[in-house]
Design an enzyme around this catalytic site. Structure first.
Site, PDB file in Angstrom:
ATOM      1  NE  ARG A  20      52.452  40.893  41.153  1.00 33.50           N
ATOM      2  CZ  ARG A  20      51.645  39.737  41.285  1.00 33.50           C
ATOM      3  NH1 ARG A  20      50.297  39.725  41.521  1.00 33.50           N
ATOM      4  NH2 ARG A  20      52.176  38.608  41.268  1.00 33.50           N
ATOM      5  CB  SER A  40      58.775  41.462  39.724  1.00 29.69           C
ATOM      6  OG  SER A  40      58.758  40.081  39.906  1.00 29.69           O
ATOM      7  CD  GLU A  90      55.183  43.458  40.107  1.00 30.71           C
ATOM      8  OE1 GLU A  90      55.374  43.223  38.932  1.00 30.71           O
ATOM      9  OE2 GLU A  90      55.364  43.075  41.256  1.00 30.71           O
TER      10      GLU A  90
HETATM   11  C1  LIG Z   1      62.986  39.069  47.060  1.00 36.72           C
HETATM   12  C2  LIG Z   1      61.549  39.709  46.720  1.00 36.72           C
HETATM   13  C3  LIG Z   1      60.530  38.844  46.336  1.00 36.72           C
HETATM   14  C4  LIG Z   1      59.448  39.209  46.038  1.00 36.72           C
HETATM   15  N1  LIG Z   1      58.517  38.356  45.465  1.00 36.72           N
HETATM   16  C5  LIG Z   1      57.122  38.684  45.132  1.00 36.72           C
HETATM   17  C6  LIG Z   1      56.095  37.982  44.875  1.00 36.72           C
HETATM   18  O1  LIG Z   1      56.452  36.684  44.439  1.00 36.72           O
HETATM   19  N2  LIG Z   1      54.981  38.322  44.511  1.00 36.72           N
HETATM   20  C7  LIG Z   1      54.578  39.709  44.575  1.00 36.72           C
HETATM   21  O2  LIG Z   1      53.416  40.002  44.497  1.00 36.72           O
HETATM   22  N3  LIG Z   1      55.691  40.533  45.145  1.00 36.72           N
HETATM   23  C8  LIG Z   1      56.852  40.022  45.568  1.00 36.72           C
HETATM   24  N4  LIG Z   1      57.703  40.919  45.877  1.00 36.72           N
HETATM   25  C9  LIG Z   1      57.481  42.472  46.286  1.00 36.72           C
HETATM   26  C10 LIG Z   1      56.902  42.950  47.353  1.00 36.72           C
HETATM   27  O3  LIG Z   1      57.371  41.891  48.415  1.00 36.72           O
HETATM   28  C11 LIG Z   1      55.327  42.769  47.600  1.00 36.72           C
HETATM   29  O4  LIG Z   1      54.706  43.873  46.403  1.00 36.72           O
HETATM   30  C12 LIG Z   1      54.829  43.367  48.739  1.00 36.72           C
HETATM   31  O5  LIG Z   1      53.440  43.102  49.133  1.00 36.72           O
HETATM   32  C13 LIG Z   1      55.125  44.940  49.275  1.00 36.72           C
HETATM   33  O6  LIG Z   1      54.630  44.855  50.642  1.00 36.72           O
HETATM   34  P1  LIG Z   1      55.551  45.794  51.891  1.00 36.72           P
HETATM   35  O7  LIG Z   1      54.884  45.709  52.876  1.00 36.72           O
HETATM   36  O8  LIG Z   1      57.068  45.494  51.500  1.00 36.72           O
HETATM   37  O9  LIG Z   1      55.061  47.127  50.898  1.00 36.72           O
HETATM   38  P2  LIG Z   1      56.160  48.297  50.658  1.00 36.72           P
HETATM   39  O10 LIG Z   1      57.198  47.913  49.880  1.00 36.72           O
HETATM   40  O11 LIG Z   1      56.550  49.212  51.953  1.00 36.72           O
HETATM   41  O12 LIG Z   1      55.082  49.518  49.639  1.00 36.72           O
HETATM   42  C14 LIG Z   1      54.568  48.875  48.575  1.00 36.72           C
HETATM   43  C15 LIG Z   1      53.346  49.772  48.093  1.00 36.72           C
HETATM   44  O13 LIG Z   1      52.085  49.431  49.231  1.00 36.72           O
HETATM   45  C16 LIG Z   1      51.835  50.380  50.042  1.00 36.72           C
HETATM   46  N5  LIG Z   1      51.466  50.050  51.421  1.00 36.72           N
HETATM   47  C17 LIG Z   1      52.292  49.487  52.211  1.00 36.72           C
HETATM   48  N6  LIG Z   1      51.720  49.273  53.360  1.00 36.72           N
HETATM   49  C18 LIG Z   1      50.722  50.049  53.372  1.00 36.72           C
HETATM   50  C19 LIG Z   1      49.340  50.003  54.039  1.00 36.72           C
HETATM   51  N7  LIG Z   1      49.433  49.576  55.409  1.00 36.72           N
HETATM   52  N8  LIG Z   1      48.191  50.711  53.557  1.00 36.72           N
HETATM   53  C20 LIG Z   1      48.350  51.159  52.444  1.00 36.72           C
HETATM   54  N9  LIG Z   1      49.307  51.291  51.613  1.00 36.72           N
HETATM   55  C21 LIG Z   1      50.339  50.479  51.941  1.00 36.72           C
HETATM   56  C22 LIG Z   1      53.078  51.717  49.732  1.00 36.72           C
HETATM   57  O14 LIG Z   1      52.424  52.983  49.779  1.00 36.72           O
HETATM   58  C23 LIG Z   1      53.344  51.210  48.346  1.00 36.72           C
HETATM   59  O15 LIG Z   1      52.658  51.880  47.388  1.00 36.72           O
HETATM   60  C24 LIG Z   1      58.907  40.622  46.434  1.00 36.72           C
HETATM   61  C25 LIG Z   1      60.082  41.475  46.778  1.00 36.72           C
HETATM   62  C26 LIG Z   1      61.238  41.124  46.880  1.00 36.72           C
HETATM   63  C27 LIG Z   1      62.281  42.024  47.752  1.00 36.72           C
END
Ligand SMILES: Cc1cc2nc3c(=O)[nH]c(=O)nc-3n(C[C@H](O)[C@H](O)[C@H](O)COP(=O)(O)OP(=O)(O)OC[C@H]3O[C@@H](n4cnc5c(N)ncnc54)[C@H](O)[C@@H]3O)c2cc1C
Length: 301
Positions: free
Chosen positions: A175, A224, A294
């Site tokens: 992560r 998580s 996380e």
């Molecule tokens: C119901 C649910 C289930 C989930 N299941 C999983 C799972 O199975 N496995 C898992 O790993 N995660 C899971 N997650 C967590 C999440 O979906 C992941 O971490 C996902 O990759 C975050 O992407 P996001 O676009 O929403 O980023 P955000 O939540 O908007 O941001 C997360 C981080 O990424 C950075 N970021 C976002 N976009 C960019 C970009 N373009 N460039 C640089 N940095 C950026 C942000 O600054 C921040 O630090 C889950 C979340 C939920 C709500």
């Protein structure tokens, strides 16, 4: 109290190419639906526009995806919050590789790969983030992580330099990747493995069924909450510490999966963070494990 840092008057916005708005409530842009305002929210039209803006802008910068791993604190975020949109939402199949813009939802990437008969990206079907967030977080599940499939990613650095970095150069760990917090991913290239589209579709359906049964995927949550300590499951430690269902204000530890926090509708970011810290204290007292967040907590309390 939900307040904004608000140092930029609405009529004095920087003139970057793309959409620029001042004092924008970020709650609707996150899964938790809590938090304060972005001082400036910027949706660049393309990579050149973004690079140009970063060369001019002197304050802090934070990229966000769809906020599925973010807890925006109630005091909001100072500086420029960058949210990529349509100009970063393309997908191209190139032989056995897939090139995707950073704003592409992970589920769409999985589906495009499936239609093209490329296996290995099924795990993305149920991850509710974007490609940018997935690379940043090295998102993964069901035994596969982003770093297992990523070939290279293109980023715009804080000074406006555009660089394409190989998988090795990104320094992936659980992560985690080594990019600075203010570097903005704009594109990523993934490796697929040829397979029958039907077989890939069946595997994705199985993964989705397993996820629906195990996780509160229809709640206002951030996924998580804590990283799994080496050799342990965070949810088991939380359960054993008696925290399943624990509440604080409008926030609750999910009854279904106790490494998920839930906003019941009227939680503040402070409620969620306080509940998370209470869970950490109780787990430490019960088992001696120091849980690490996380979920990314950003902005001012
Ligand atoms: C119901 C649910 C289930 C989930 N299941 C999983 C799972 O199975 N496995 C898992 O790993 N995660 C899971 N997650 C967590 C999440 O979906 C992941 O971490 C996902 O990759 C975050 O992407 P996001 O676009 O929403 O980023 P955000 O939540 O908007 O941001 C997360 C981080 O990424 C950075 N970021 C976002 N976009 C960019 C970009 N373009 N460039 C640089 N940095 C950026 C942000 O600054 C921040 O630090 C889950 C979340 C939920 C709500």
């Amino acid at each position: 109290m939900i307040r904004a840092p608000a140092t930029v008057p609405k009529n004095d916005l920087p003139s970057f190419a793309g959409r620029v708005s001042a004092r924008v409530a970020l709650a609707p842009y996150t899964w938790f639906r809590v938090g304060g305002e972005a001082e400036i929210l910027y949706a660049p039209q393309d990579t050149d526009a973004l690079a140009g803006a970063l060369r001019i802008w002197a304050g802090p910068v934070l990229p966000i995806g769809v906020g599925s791993n973010l807890l925006v604190r109630d005091g909001g975020i100072e500086g420029l919050v960058v949210r990529l949109g349509r100009g970063f939402a393309g997908i191209a199949i190139e032989g056995e590789t897939i090139r995707a813009g950073a704003a592409v939802p992970d589920a769409k990437l999985a589906q495009a790969a499936q239609r093209a008969g490329l296996a290995g990206l099924e795990f993305y079907r149920g991850v509710p983030g974007t490609v940018g967030g997935a690379v940043r977080m090295n998102a993964g599940c069901h035994g596969t992580e982003t770093c297992d499939r990523l070939i290279e990613a293109t980023v715009v650095l804080r000074d406006g330099t555009v660089q394409t970095l190989s998988n090795d150069a990104l320094g992936f760990a659980y992560r985690h990747c080594d990019l600075p917090e203010d570097a903005i991913l704009v594109e990523a290239v993934f490796r697929g493995t040829p397979d029958k589209p039907d077989a890939i579709a069946n595997r994705m359906a199985d993964l989705m069924t397993a996820r629906e049964e195990a996780q509160p995927v229809r709640e206002k949550t951030g996924g998580s909450t804590f990283r799994n300590p080496p050799g342990e499951s965070a949810w088991k430690l939380i359960d054993n510490a008696g925290c399943r269902g624990l509440r604080f204000g409008g926030a609750q530890v999910s009854e279904k999966h106790c490494n998920f926090l839930i906003n019941h509708g009227d939680a503040t970011a402070a409620d969620l963070e306080t509940l998370g810290e209470t869970v950490r204290e109780r787990v430490m007292a019960a088992s001696g494990h120091d849980l690490h967040w996380e979920i990314r907590r950003v902005g001012q309390a």
